[in-house]
Design an enzyme around this catalytic site. Structure first.
Site, mmCIF file in Angstrom:
data_model
loop_
_atom_site.group_PDB
_atom_site.id
_atom_site.type_symbol
_atom_site.label_atom_id
_atom_site.label_comp_id
_atom_site.label_asym_id
_atom_site.label_seq_id
_atom_site.Cartn_x
_atom_site.Cartn_y
_atom_site.Cartn_z
ATOM 1 N N ASP A 105 11.464 -2.342 1.679
ATOM 2 C CA ASP A 105 10.715 -3.309 2.488
ATOM 3 C C ASP A 105 10.090 -4.389 1.606
ATOM 4 O O ASP A 105 10.100 -5.573 1.954
ATOM 5 C CB ASP A 105 9.601 -2.609 3.272
ATOM 6 N N ASP A 160 8.935 5.931 4.490
ATOM 7 C CA ASP A 160 7.917 4.968 4.068
ATOM 8 C C ASP A 160 6.824 5.741 3.344
ATOM 9 O O ASP A 160 6.551 6.897 3.671
ATOM 10 C CB ASP A 160 7.328 4.239 5.276
#
Length: 151
Positions: free
Chosen positions: A125, A110
């Protein structure tokens, strides 16, 4: 079209994650727009908000089922429906993008950090979130069109 969207998302997702992994130290944070948007090298062994940490087999099974359902929907329900094709392509690409991370790294990379307390996320995402939103919008539009046609 859905598969092209998925391939684009997978490519962008994996490229950006590769850039983060190879160019940033874990935990490094680079401001893009101060107090609003940062690149932040982070790893997640769970899902959003850090839930289900380390439950890789759960993610493997769930993702495999989701990918199968999405492919089924693309093949059976999305014909002639551009919005649905795009929505399903985004969800498919996002699911596969994070699945690749889980398979290869045993964690998800991330790197998009916004507003401090919001979860850190990535391209996959984002695609999943937008895809689900478009999927729901498509349901609303289809329902509205069906109501109009029965009048």
């Amino acid at each position: 079209m859905a598969y092209i969207v998925a391939l684009i998302i997978i490519a962008l997702d994996q490229l950006t994650k590769w850039l983060v992994v190879t160019s940033m130290e874990l935990g490094e944070r680079i401001p893009i727009i101060d107090q609003v948007l940062y690149l932040y090298s982070h790893r997640n062994t769970g899902a959003a908000f850090g839930i289900l940490q380390g439950q890789m087999w759960f993610f493997y099974v769930v993702t495999t089922i989701i990918v199968g359902v999405i492919i089924y929907l693309i093949q059976t329900e999305a014909k002639g429906n551009r919005l649905l094709k795009i929505a399903l392509g985004l969800v498919l690409g996002g699911a596969i993008g994070n699945f690749i991370d889980r398979l290869l790294r045993q964690e998800v990379v991330d790197f998009i950090d916004t507003f401090g307390d919001f979860p850190i996320f990535n391209i996959a995402d984002s695609a999943l979130t937008i895809g689900v939103g478009l999927f729901l919008l498509n349901i609303l539009i289809q329902g509205r069109n069906e109501k109009r046609s029965t009048r």
